[in-house]
Scaffold this motif. Structure first.
Motif, PDB file in Angstrom:
ATOM      1  N   MET A 395       0.821  -1.202   0.000  1.00  0.00           N
ATOM      2  CA  MET A 395       0.000   0.000   0.000  1.00  0.00           C
ATOM      3  C   MET A 395       0.860   1.259   0.000  1.00  0.00           C
ATOM      4  SD  MET A 395      -3.141  -1.168   0.048  1.00  0.00           S
ATOM      5  CE  MET A 395      -4.106   0.220   0.608  1.00  0.00           C
ATOM      6  N   ILE A 396       2.090   1.133   0.487  1.00  0.00           N
ATOM      7  CA  ILE A 396       2.963   2.296   0.617  1.00  0.00           C
ATOM      8  C   ILE A 396       3.912   2.410  -0.570  1.00  0.00           C
ATOM      9  CG2 ILE A 396       4.739   3.358   2.061  1.00  0.00           C
ATOM     10  CD1 ILE A 396       3.499   1.882   4.441  1.00  0.00           C
ATOM     11  N   GLU A 397       4.489   1.297  -0.986  1.00  0.00           N
ATOM     12  CA  GLU A 397       5.518   1.311  -2.032  1.00  0.00           C
ATOM     13  C   GLU A 397       4.900   1.714  -3.366  1.00  0.00           C
ATOM     14  OE1 GLU A 397       8.678   0.835  -1.922  1.00  0.00           O
ATOM     15  OE2 GLU A 397       9.001   0.064   0.121  1.00  0.00           O
ATOM     16  N   THR A 398       5.679   2.457  -4.106  1.00  0.00           N
ATOM     17  CA  THR A 398       5.259   2.825  -5.475  1.00  0.00           C
ATOM     18  C   THR A 398       5.988   1.995  -6.521  1.00  0.00           C
ATOM     19  OG1 THR A 398       6.928   4.585  -5.504  1.00  0.00           O
ATOM     20  CG2 THR A 398       4.686   5.178  -4.804  1.00  0.00           C
ATOM     21  N   ASP A 399       7.054   1.355  -6.125  1.00  0.00           N
ATOM     22  CA  ASP A 399       7.818   0.497  -7.034  1.00  0.00           C
ATOM     23  C   ASP A 399       7.616  -0.964  -6.662  1.00  0.00           C
ATOM     24  OD1 ASP A 399       8.843   2.723  -8.347  1.00  0.00           O
ATOM     25  OD2 ASP A 399      10.544   2.887  -6.950  1.00  0.00           O
ATOM     26  N   ILE A 400       7.982  -1.805  -7.576  1.00  0.00           N
ATOM     27  CA  ILE A 400       7.917  -3.244  -7.312  1.00  0.00           C
ATOM     28  C   ILE A 400       8.959  -3.590  -6.251  1.00  0.00           C
ATOM     29  CG2 ILE A 400       8.238  -5.522  -8.335  1.00  0.00           C
ATOM     30  CD1 ILE A 400       7.331  -4.338 -11.000  1.00  0.00           C
ATOM     31  N   PHE A 401       8.596  -4.445  -5.279  1.00  0.00           N
ATOM     32  CA  PHE A 401       9.521  -4.786  -4.207  1.00  0.00           C
ATOM     33  C   PHE A 401       9.481  -6.295  -3.969  1.00  0.00           C
ATOM     34  CE2 PHE A 401       5.430  -4.211  -2.223  1.00  0.00           C
ATOM     35  CZ  PHE A 401       5.352  -5.215  -1.280  1.00  0.00           C
ATOM     36  N   GLN A 402      10.518  -6.768  -3.305  1.00  0.00           N
ATOM     37  CA  GLN A 402      10.636  -8.185  -2.966  1.00  0.00           C
ATOM     38  C   GLN A 402       9.893  -8.445  -1.663  1.00  0.00           C
ATOM     39  OE1 GLN A 402      12.275 -10.696  -4.753  1.00  0.00           O
ATOM     40  NE2 GLN A 402      11.317 -12.067  -3.270  1.00  0.00           N
ATOM     41  N   ALA A 403       8.854  -9.282  -1.756  1.00  0.00           N
ATOM     42  CA  ALA A 403       8.057  -9.584  -0.574  1.00  0.00           C
ATOM     43  C   ALA A 403       8.752 -10.657   0.260  1.00  0.00           C
ATOM     44  CB  ALA A 403       6.671 -10.053  -0.982  1.00  0.00           C
ATOM     45  N   ARG A 404       8.431 -10.675   1.548  1.00  0.00           N
ATOM     46  CA  ARG A 404       8.977 -11.698   2.427  1.00  0.00           C
ATOM     47  C   ARG A 404       8.332 -13.041   2.115  1.00  0.00           C
ATOM     48  NH1 ARG A 404       8.092  -9.559   8.361  1.00  0.00           N
ATOM     49  NH2 ARG A 404       9.127 -11.570   8.818  1.00  0.00           N
TER      50      ARG A 404
END
Length: 971
Positions: A395-404
């Motif tokens: 909900m916060i990130e605007t870029d693609i990120f690596q999830a846990r």
């Protein structure tokens, strides 16, 4: 010369607009154009003068315009000048007035430049009149340019006071227009691809020829037929052959129509005015027909090109579609192989979109993806907080990120580990409209990781508790790891890690270890002995270890370190040293045994030579009393018995050492067995026994085998039967068994006491008899049957016994005996040897009794002798006089017989080729080989058998020495 050439070519290259090295090519093209224009202009002018009519078609300008359209603007001046020169030369040659030459030349030049410049501007550099747009542009200028040049010519004439009628202007325009419309498309059509397409149908040329013939016939009719017929044919040709066919058909039509009209003016009876009208009509028709045909051809060519382009586009589209399908399939396959699934969740509609791999990850078989809420039910209870954390971060990130990573619990209880990346889509207001991401099933990686950790734990456990030392070193020989087993050498692992391995290696072993490491890097292995070296213990002592090194390589197959397992082999090496010492001792004992047997044989045979030899000579004397003859016979029998014992011992020793070689030769088996049995007939008769022989019909007339070894076995078995049989008979049977391996079988049956079953296993063993009383009653060494067994086995057969106590025994044996073709020549008899020529013989022996015995045996035959008691005397005697034969003892004091034979061969010019026969008690294979190597020709063993001595002397007397290798080749 070069400067002059450059000064000439420089202005020419500027005029032609080409580079200097292409000047001569451009000059040739300009001259060719001038010649073509000259010929075309001359043809038109001559036709005009002959027919008295104006030119129907002026083609000269068309050639020049075609050159302009196909070349760069820099070359236009040279082509325009060449065209004017050709045209004006033709006019001057046909006596056209200078005013007309100048005026027409100026107007033609203007027309050519206007037509070429405007058409180039409209269609560009690439000329292709089969394209409708280019053809229309060129057709328009083919009318406008001649009209402008005609108006210019009228204006020039008016300014100079001349008069040019409108009819002349019309003729000028139509003649030039026809030249452009007819000649230029034809020249444009003369291209390899157009001609190839035209020639693809052989009937095309026939159609063009037929069209020309029909046109000619119709044009020569008294009255011209309807022009529509010719137009129709031209149009049909255009439809069939496209632009090239239309151009050639129009050219044929124009040439034939105008030619017939001009050449047949008088025939048609037309006056000047009527002819001018007719010519105008014909020019107009030809122009219209050519324009239509060229337009049709260009349209058809354009349609064909569009169709080809459309086909290529469709094919390209199909290939792109297939490539896209294949790319999608490969992407799906890649995702499946990588265990990657893709998903998308629309916030507004709640719609979930899955890739096929997502269904496999969640174990869903239906066609509908699970909802967001349904997927949450699969999350492991311990990972719910992790999933919530991933959602809040999205909900916060605007870029693609690596999830846990999280775990899923399948309905069957299976746990799957998932890792993924998550991203969001937002609208212009920054609000999230969709979630998307990729899930990677890393279950197998987690399991592999756990298995690796378990394996490492087990490896560490094994390494820590193994009695072998596990050692890892890098390429600089620095110790990276050493297992706790090094404590057995007094070291702690921490004391050795980081040190150089060569600090702990014996200096003498370092070069070999360096070579082993270099070989391992190259992929070459090493033997176990090479991998053994000495390693220093903590107390300074050296311990022998055996290593099993291997190279560890990276993903590029480059060596990075070496792992070795070291085992303490100090005790094993000590045991091996003991074994080597025991082997050396055994070999020394075997050598001592061989030397003892050789010495024993020599020492026994030497006195036996005198005993057997002289007793044989005594037995041949006729003046002995009966008692003396009996005593002599006793002496001979005792000597032969003692010789048999010596021979048995030597034969068995040679068999055990593998030094017995067979000498198979063809012989008659029936006669051979009969002669052998005859030798024992007297012995059997003396005991009152009957000795019988049965030869089966299956026995061939000739076989190939070693007869001497066969006689040895047969004499032993028959001799034993006579020895142990008190009364009755002894029967020898001989049969032959055919097959893949033909066998000769010999059976010896007696009526003796038989052999108890519990004692038969002692037969055929060395130094073994049925019981000790036999040895006392009958004598013998107990080696006879053991020798027979080994000889029979050597000859490819077998031996055995069948016995029944108190009824007798049957001994049998077989040998390989293939049938043979030839027969050996019989040996010489004693009577034959007495007929030999007397010889001069050198007898060499350190024992005078032996020399006396030889003289006694040979002197009755007329031989003369020179005696020598050692090798040195023999060499000196061989230097003084020639001999027919030399009899040489081997074992003598000082120079022995082998050295003497070598010296005689090397130094005696008169006896260098005299045969030398060894006369010695040394009869072992090594002794015979030494004799042959020394240059001796044959060997006579002691005790001396009279017949053998006489035979060998008769064989070699007067012959020449033949080297061993040559003798083998001749044999």
């Amino acid at each position: 010369m070069l400067a002059a050439t450059n000064s000439i070519s420089q202005p020419i290259s500027s005029l032609f607009g080409v580079r200097r090295h292409k000047v001569w090519v451009a000059l040739g093209q300009v001259l060719a154009l001038a010649a073509i224009v000259f010929c075309a202009s001359l043809l038109s002018l001559i036709t005009t003068r002959v027919s008295g009519a104006p030119p129907a078609m002026w083609s000269a300008n068309a050639f020049t315009v075609m050159c302009l359209l196909r070349s760069s603007r820099r070359r236009w001046p040279s082509f325009v000048i060449a065209g004017l020169i050709g045209q004006m030369s033709a006019m001057a040659l046909t006596h056209v007035s200078p005013f007309m030459v100048a005026g027409a030349g100026l107007c033609d030049a203007t027309e050519i430049i206007i037509c070429g410049a405007v058409v180039r501007h409209m269609i560009g550099r690439r000329l292709d009149l089969s394209r409708p747009g280019q053809l229309a542009a060129f057709g328009l200028m083919a009318v406008i340019a001649p009209f402008l040049s005609g108006v210019m010519l009228v204006g020039l004439a008016a300014s100079l006071g001349g008069k040019l009628l409108v009819a002349k202007l019309t003729t000028w325009v139509f003649a030039h227009t026809l030249g452009y419309l007819i000649v230029t498309p034809a020249l444009s059509a003369i291209q390899p691809r157009n001609l190839k397409r035209l020639a693809s149908r052989p009937s095309n040329f026939a159609i063009l020829a037929g069209f020309g013939l029909i046109t000619y016939v119709l044009c020569n009719a008294p009255q011209f037929p309807p022009q529509a017929m010719i137009i129709s044919m031209v149009v049909l040709i255009a439809f069939r052959m496209e632009m090239a066919g239309a151009a050639f058909a129009a050219l044929l039509m124009a040439v034939i129509t105008m030619g017939v009209l001009l050449s047949g003016r008088s025939a048609f009876g037309l006056n000047a005015t009527a002819f001018a009208n007719t010519l105008f009509i014909k020019q107009f028709n030809v122009a219209i027909t050519s324009s239509c045909a060229l337009a049709i051809g260009a349209t058809l060519a354009h349609r064909r090109r569009m169709k080809m382009s459309l086909d290529r586009s469709l094919a390209s589209t199909e290939r792109a579609r297939a490539a896209a399908v294949e790319a999608a399939r490969e992407a799906q396959l890649t995702a499946s192989m990588a265990n990657v699934g893709y998903w998308r969740h629309e916030i507004a509609t709640g719609q979930m979109t899955w890739s096929p791999e997502m269904f496999r990850i969640y174990g869903v078989t239906g066609a509908r993806p699970l909802s967001y809420e349904e997927t949450e039910s699969f999350i492991h209870p311990d990972d719910v907080s992790v999933a919530d954390s991933n959602r809040r971060r999205a909900m916060i990130e605007t870029d693609i990120f690596q999830a846990r990573a999280v775990r899923l619990v399948m309905p069957n209880g299976q746990v799957r580990h998932l890792s993924g990346r998550v991203g969001t889509e937002r609208n212009e207001a920054g609000r999230i409209t969709a979630f998307f991401g990729a899930l990677l099933d890393v279950t197998h990686l987690r399991l592999a990781d756990e298995a690796l950790r378990t394996s490492e734990t087990r490896y560490r456990l094994l390494a820590d508790h193994s009695t072998d030392i596990i050692l890892r070193v890098d390429l600089t020989d620095t110790i990276l790891y050493i297992s706790p087993a090094c404590r057995g050498m007094g070291w702690e692992p921490e004391e050795l890690i980081g040190r150089k391995r060569y600090d702990l290696t014996h200096p003498d072993d370092m070069p070999r270890l360096s070579r082993i490491r270099a070989d391992l890097v190259k992929g070459i292995g090493s033997t176990r002995a090479d991998r053994e070296y000495r390693m220093m213990a903590k107390d300074g002592s050296w311990v022998w270890v055996e290593g099993s090194p291997s190279i560890i390589r990276d993903e590029n197959n480059l060596p990075i370190e070496m792992v070795s397992q070291l085992r303490d082999v100090t005790e094993r090496r000590a045991f091996e040293d003991e074994l080597l010492a025991a082997r050396d001792a055994a070999e020394a004992a075997a050598k001592a045994k061989s030397e003892f047997l050789a010495n024993m044989s020599h020492e026994l045979r030497t006195p036996l030579t005198s005993i057997i030899g002289f007793s044989s000579l005594l037995s041949e004397m006729s003046d002995l009393s009966e008692g003396a003859s009996h005593f002599v016979q006793r002496i001979a029998t005792g000597g032969q018995s003692l010789l048999a014992v010596v021979n048995d011992i030597l034969d068995f020793s040679k068999l055990e050492a593998g030094q017995v070689e067979l000498d198979p030769l063809p012989f008659d088996p029936a006669g051979f067995v009969e002669d052998t049995i005859e030798l024992l007939t007297t012995q059997a008769e003396n005991k009152g026994l009957t000795l019988g022989l049965i030869i089966d019909d299956t026995v061939p007339a000739c076989i190939d085998a070693d007869s001497s070894r066969l006689r040895q076995v047969l004499l032993n078995l028959v001799g034993n039967a006579i020895k142990f049989t008190a009364e009755g008979r002894i029967t020898v049977s001989v049969t032959h068994e055919a097959g893949d391996t033909p066998l000769l079988k010999v059976t010896v049956a007696d009526t003796g006491p038989g052999i108890p079953a519990e004692r038969r296993d002692r037969l055929f063993q060395r130094f073994s008899q049925v019981d000790g009383s036999v040895s006392r009653n009958h004598g013998g060494t107990g080696l006879g049957l053991a020798i027979c067994k080994n000889l029979v086995k050597l000859m490819g057969g077998a031996i055995g016994v069948e016995s029944e106590e108190d009824k007798g025994s049957v001994f049998w044996f077989t040998i390989a005996a293939p049938p043979a073709v030839g027969m050996m020549e019989p040996e010489q008899t004693l009577a034959q040897t007495r007929e030999m020529k007397p010889s001069r013989i050198l007898v060499v022996d350190d024992v005078s009794v032996n020399r006396e015995l030889v003289r006694a045996m040979l002197e009755p035959l007329g031989h003369t002798f020179v005696e020598a008691c050692n090798g040195l005397e023999a060499v000196e005697a061989s230097l003084r006089e020639p001999f027919d034969l030399i009899l040489m003892d081997l074992q003598m004091p000082g120079m022995d017989g082998v050295s003497a034979a070598k010296a005689i061969r090397a130094t005696s010019p008169v006896n260098k080729l005299t045969p030398i026969l060894a006369l010695s008690a040394n009869v072992l294979p090594d002794h015979l080989a030494a004799c042959e190597a020394a240059g001796m020709d044959d060997h006579i063993g002691k005790p001396i058998q009279p017949l053998r001595l006489l035979t060998k002397v008769a064989e070699w007397s007067g012959q020449e020495h033949m080297p061993a290798r040559l003798k083998r080749n001749v044999a």
